[in-house]
Design a protein around this motif. Structure first.
Motif, PDB file in Angstrom:
ATOM      1  N   THR A 212      -3.342  -5.041   7.225  1.00 37.86           N
ATOM      2  CA  THR A 212      -3.691  -3.925   8.090  1.00 37.86           C
ATOM      3  C   THR A 212      -3.586  -4.456   9.529  1.00 37.86           C
ATOM      4  O   THR A 212      -3.406  -5.663   9.727  1.00 37.86           O
TER       5      THR A 212
ATOM      6  N   GLU B 246      -5.702  -3.585  12.576  1.00 37.99           N
ATOM      7  CA  GLU B 246      -6.725  -3.280  13.595  1.00 37.99           C
ATOM      8  C   GLU B 246      -6.759  -4.333  14.698  1.00 37.99           C
ATOM      9  O   GLU B 246      -6.847  -4.013  15.896  1.00 37.99           O
TER      10      GLU B 246
ATOM     11  N   ARG C  64      -1.126  -7.043   0.317  1.00 34.57           N
ATOM     12  CA  ARG C  64      -2.481  -7.326  -0.172  1.00 34.57           C
ATOM     13  C   ARG C  64      -2.321  -7.934  -1.552  1.00 34.57           C
ATOM     14  O   ARG C  64      -1.717  -7.325  -2.433  1.00 34.57           O
TER      15      ARG C  64
ATOM     16  N   GLU D  23      -3.464  -8.001  -4.378  1.00 39.07           N
ATOM     17  CA  GLU D  23      -4.340  -7.275  -5.303  1.00 39.07           C
ATOM     18  C   GLU D  23      -4.505  -8.067  -6.605  1.00 39.07           C
ATOM     19  O   GLU D  23      -3.537  -8.649  -7.098  1.00 39.07           O
TER      20      GLU D  23
ATOM     21  N   SER E 110       0.733  -1.680  -5.451  1.00 38.90           N
ATOM     22  CA  SER E 110       1.594  -2.851  -5.419  1.00 38.90           C
ATOM     23  C   SER E 110       0.976  -3.886  -4.480  1.00 38.90           C
ATOM     24  O   SER E 110      -0.059  -3.640  -3.864  1.00 38.90           O
TER      25      SER E 110
ATOM     26  N   PHE F 192       3.451  -3.125   0.156  1.00 37.41           N
ATOM     27  CA  PHE F 192       3.578  -1.667   0.171  1.00 37.41           C
ATOM     28  C   PHE F 192       3.721  -1.184   1.609  1.00 37.41           C
ATOM     29  O   PHE F 192       3.400  -1.907   2.566  1.00 37.41           O
TER      30      PHE F 192
ATOM     31  N   TYR G 276      -4.021   4.164  14.989  1.00 34.94           N
ATOM     32  CA  TYR G 276      -5.241   3.594  15.570  1.00 34.94           C
ATOM     33  C   TYR G 276      -5.572   4.384  16.832  1.00 34.94           C
ATOM     34  O   TYR G 276      -4.732   4.498  17.727  1.00 34.94           O
TER      35      TYR G 276
ATOM     36  N   GLU H  46      -5.791   8.019  -4.412  1.00 36.24           N
ATOM     37  CA  GLU H  46      -6.083   7.978  -2.977  1.00 36.24           C
ATOM     38  C   GLU H  46      -4.767   7.814  -2.214  1.00 36.24           C
ATOM     39  O   GLU H  46      -4.156   6.751  -2.259  1.00 36.24           O
ATOM     40  N   VAL H  47      -4.338   8.862  -1.516  1.00 39.55           N
ATOM     41  CA  VAL H  47      -3.064   8.773  -0.790  1.00 39.55           C
ATOM     42  C   VAL H  47      -3.267   8.546   0.707  1.00 39.55           C
ATOM     43  O   VAL H  47      -2.320   8.212   1.425  1.00 39.55           O
ATOM     44  N   GLY H  48      -4.494   8.742   1.169  1.00 41.02           N
ATOM     45  CA  GLY H  48      -4.762   8.496   2.586  1.00 41.02           C
ATOM     46  C   GLY H  48      -6.223   8.143   2.769  1.00 41.02           C
ATOM     47  O   GLY H  48      -7.061   8.461   1.905  1.00 41.02           O
ATOM     48  N   HIS H  49      -6.523   7.465   3.870  1.00 37.69           N
ATOM     49  CA  HIS H  49      -7.912   7.065   4.127  1.00 37.69           C
ATOM     50  C   HIS H  49      -8.087   6.942   5.633  1.00 37.69           C
ATOM     51  O   HIS H  49      -7.307   6.253   6.288  1.00 37.69           O
TER      52      HIS H  49
ATOM     53  N   PHE I 268     -10.851   6.384   9.029  1.00 39.43           N
ATOM     54  CA  PHE I 268     -12.095   5.688   9.379  1.00 39.43           C
ATOM     55  C   PHE I 268     -12.438   5.891  10.854  1.00 39.43           C
ATOM     56  O   PHE I 268     -11.543   5.824  11.700  1.00 39.43           O
TER      57      PHE I 268
ATOM     58  N   SER J 235      -9.232   4.205  12.576  1.00 40.10           N
ATOM     59  CA  SER J 235      -7.899   3.919  12.038  1.00 40.10           C
ATOM     60  C   SER J 235      -7.645   4.837  10.854  1.00 40.10           C
ATOM     61  O   SER J 235      -8.575   5.318  10.192  1.00 40.10           O
TER      62      SER J 235
ATOM     63  N   GLY K 118      -4.938   5.648   7.638  1.00 43.82           N
ATOM     64  CA  GLY K 118      -3.842   5.143   6.797  1.00 43.82           C
ATOM     65  C   GLY K 118      -3.301   6.178   5.818  1.00 43.82           C
ATOM     66  O   GLY K 118      -4.041   7.029   5.317  1.00 43.82           O
TER      67      GLY K 118
ATOM     68  N   GLY L 232      -0.353   5.984   2.455  1.00 41.51           N
ATOM     69  CA  GLY L 232       0.511   5.073   1.703  1.00 41.51           C
ATOM     70  C   GLY L 232       1.780   5.762   1.211  1.00 41.51           C
ATOM     71  O   GLY L 232       1.770   6.330   0.122  1.00 41.51           O
TER      72      GLY L 232
HETATM   73  C1  P5A Z   1      -6.445   2.570   7.799  1.00 40.30           C
HETATM   74  C2  P5A Z   1      -5.149   2.288   8.498  1.00 40.30           C
HETATM   75  C3  P5A Z   1      -6.637   0.866   5.951  1.00 40.30           C
HETATM   76  O1  P5A Z   1      -6.069  -0.170   5.716  1.00 40.30           O
HETATM   77  N1  P5A Z   1      -6.409   0.312   8.297  1.00 40.30           N
HETATM   78  C4  P5A Z   1      -5.228   0.866   8.902  1.00 40.30           C
HETATM   79  C5  P5A Z   1      -6.999   1.255   7.381  1.00 40.30           C
HETATM   80  N2  P5A Z   1      -7.014   1.734   5.007  1.00 40.30           N
HETATM   81  S1  P5A Z   1      -6.797   1.567   3.435  1.00 40.30           S
HETATM   82  O2  P5A Z   1      -7.520   2.626   2.785  1.00 40.30           O
HETATM   83  O3  P5A Z   1      -7.109   0.255   3.010  1.00 40.30           O
HETATM   84  O4  P5A Z   1      -5.250   1.789   3.159  1.00 40.30           O
HETATM   85  C6  P5A Z   1      -4.619   2.966   3.617  1.00 40.30           C
HETATM   86  C7  P5A Z   1      -3.741   3.580   2.556  1.00 40.30           C
HETATM   87  O5  P5A Z   1      -2.748   2.638   2.137  1.00 40.30           O
HETATM   88  C8  P5A Z   1      -2.416   2.866   0.786  1.00 40.30           C
HETATM   89  N3  P5A Z   1      -2.607   1.630   0.009  1.00 40.30           N
HETATM   90  C9  P5A Z   1      -1.756   1.186  -0.959  1.00 40.30           C
HETATM   91  N4  P5A Z   1      -0.597   1.684  -1.420  1.00 40.30           N
HETATM   92  C10 P5A Z   1       0.030   1.005  -2.407  1.00 40.30           C
HETATM   93  N5  P5A Z   1      -0.422  -0.164  -2.924  1.00 40.30           N
HETATM   94  C11 P5A Z   1      -1.586  -0.705  -2.488  1.00 40.30           C
HETATM   95  N6  P5A Z   1      -2.014  -1.862  -2.991  1.00 40.30           N
HETATM   96  C12 P5A Z   1      -2.307  -0.030  -1.451  1.00 40.30           C
HETATM   97  N7  P5A Z   1      -3.458  -0.277  -0.769  1.00 40.30           N
HETATM   98  C13 P5A Z   1      -3.619   0.738   0.105  1.00 40.30           C
HETATM   99  C14 P5A Z   1      -3.329   3.965   0.269  1.00 40.30           C
HETATM  100  O6  P5A Z   1      -2.650   5.213   0.328  1.00 40.30           O
HETATM  101  C15 P5A Z   1      -4.451   3.948   1.278  1.00 40.30           C
HETATM  102  O7  P5A Z   1      -5.093   5.206   1.403  1.00 40.30           O
END
Ligand code: P5A
Length: 440
Positions: free
Chosen positions: A109, A111, A140, A142, A152, A155, A161, A283-286, A288, A316, A318, A320
């Motif tokens: 990420t 920030e 990441r 994972e 994955s 990604f 931001y 979860e397609v977006g997040h 904060f 921030s 996000g 994906g």
């Molecule tokens: C928000 C933007 C953040 O990282 N920092 C910058 C904040 N948020 S989050 O929720 O951790 O990730 C944002 C979105 O990224 C997608 N995502 C993924 N997609 C595929 N594989 C992964 N391992 C993965 N991890 C996160 C998600 O859509 C998530 O909402």
């Protein structure tokens, strides 16, 4: 694009390693290929869809006033030591040393990096509000990468931001992204539900995840059923209208919706039994709001109207894209394959030549192909010498919204058949009528 010259490595068999339908279909259609655990190549068909998803995300970010830039994937550990997250992030962060033995990392990420960019050049409240975003690879490590690009290790993320002088201004910036997200997911053919969410390693206490309901989703979610009827903010939404955006936010958060980490059994229980929805979701977006969590340790300050220095309030946001592609497939497929929403389909139409080499069929197909391309359509022309049955199966599998079928019998009377992938409806018409219909 002529299929005979394209690169679309279709698999005949269902890949054994794929546990969910989107992963299976992405492998079968040759959209992606795994390179090592949780790391994928996007082959041409997949890349087309991904680009279309990104284009919609970009348009809606821009509409909401965010500005695109591009930051690197590799970051110096120093920045993360400043914010204190270098130690905290743990094993999910891929740490690397360069040849001078300097600690680097593959960004999970951004920030820290954006805060560094901000502090180096923004000095006055007059430059605010500011929202900067990019669409860039993240890594990441994972523990359990799975379901193809759904979870994955490498990604793509759209990460934005925001920087504001006050908390109230920052909430307005948050609401802008909230509304942009509702519009973005709707344009991708998805109904995303914003849910109160935990903030994990990003931080802050005001946060929403955008969740697509799907049986194969990894999150357990709880919400009121009424979300299905809520209106999506229109294209004319005025993003500078503070009260207007707050009203949209209030409406969309007026009924119960929470992920399992934030779940409140009592509040959920208070909803009538028929209106309760306990389901799984993707979860397609997040998004904060985390105030001064990064601006404080990293010294990101601006001079306010009072002449004094103020720490900026940040958020921030996000999305994906490489997760959205399988999420769209989970929401839209049948036994024969993918059914792409028109907005992200890799091609607008596929011309199926049932008898390549037959003069009349070739001529009809070339005419259609040229006319649709000239009108700016993305067209796939199946000019291969495969059997008609194979061609139909491939067209259904890859999910292009419109199939234009040219066989010797119909072409002899100057006609072709149009098939709608989603409804299966077929219509026979002249070549000219088909061109008019598809370019209208
Ligand atoms: C928000 C933007 C953040 O990282 N920092 C910058 C904040 N948020 S989050 O929720 O951790 O990730 C944002 C979105 O990224 C997608 N995502 C993924 N997609 C595929 N594989 C992964 N391992 C993965 N991890 C996160 C998600 O859509 C998530 O909402």
């Amino acid at each position: 694009m002529r299929l005979s010259r394209y690169f679309m490595p279709i698999l005949k068999e269902n890949p054994k390693e794929a546990e969910i339908v989107s992963h299976r279909l992405m492998l079968r259609t040759g959209m992606i290929r795994q390179q090592s655990q949780g790391i994928y190549s996007w082959l041409p068909l997949g890349k087309r869809v991904l680009d279309k998803v990104n284009a919609i995300i970009r348009e809606e970010q821009n509409r909401a006033g965010a500005i695109e830039l591009s930051m690197p994937t590799l970051q110096s550990a120093e920045l993360w030591q400043e914010s204190g997250r270098y130690e905290d992030y743990g094993k999910e962060m891929l740490r690397i040393k360069d040849r001078q033995d300097r600690p680097m990392l593959y960004g999970p990420t951004n920030e820290e990096m954006i805060t560094d960019i901000f502090r180096s050049s923004v000095k006055s409240y007059k430059s605010l509000p500011l929202n900067l975003y990019h669409i860039q690879l993240k890594f990441r490590d994972e523990i359990r990468p799975r379901f193809g690009t759904m979870r994955s290790r490498e990604f793509l993320m759209k990460d934005a931001y925001s920087f504001d002088l006050t908390q109230a201004d920052a909430i307005h910036s948050y609401n802008k992204m909230f509304v942009a997200y509702l519009r973005t997911f709707d344009r991708l053919g998805l109904r995303a539900i914003p849910m109160r969410a935990d903030t994990g390693p990003i931080g802050g206490n005001h946060s929403h995840e955008f969740i697509i309901l799907a049986d194969t989703g990894e999150s357990e979610v709880f919400c009121h059923k009424s979300f299905v009827d809520f209106d999506i903010p229109s294209v004319d939404t005025e993003f500078d209208d503070v009260a207007g955006l707050q009203k949209i936010f209030d409406k969309w958060t007026s009924v119960y919706a929470a992920t399992s980490e934030m779940h409140d059994e009592a509040a959920f229980g208070a909803i009538g039994e028929n209106d309760r929805l306990s389901a799984r979701g993707i979860e397609v977006g997040h998004i904060f709001y985390f105030g001064t969590k990064y601006s404080e340790p990293m010294g990101a300050k601006v001079q306010g109207p009072d002449g004094k220095e103020h720490l900026v309030h940040m958020g921030s946001y996000g999305i994906g894209p490489t997760r959205l592609v399988p999420a769209i497939i989970e929401a839209s497929h049948d036994d024969n394959g993918i059914i792409w929403p028109a907005s992200v389909a890799p091609f607008d139409a596929v011309v199926i030549n049932m008898k390549a080499g037959d003069e009349a069929c070739d001529k009809a197909c070339e005419t259609l192909y040229a006319a649709l391309q000239a009108a700016g359509k993305d067209v796939l022309y199946d000019d291969t010498d495969d059997r008609a049955g194979t061609k139909f199966a491939t067209a259904d599998l890859i999910g292009v919204p419109v199939q234009i079928i040219a066989g010797p019998r119909s072409v002899a009377s100057g006609e072709i058949e149009l098939k709608d992938r989603q409804t299966g409806a077929r219509e026979t018409m002249t070549i000219e009528a088909a061109i008019n219909k598809l370019t209208a």
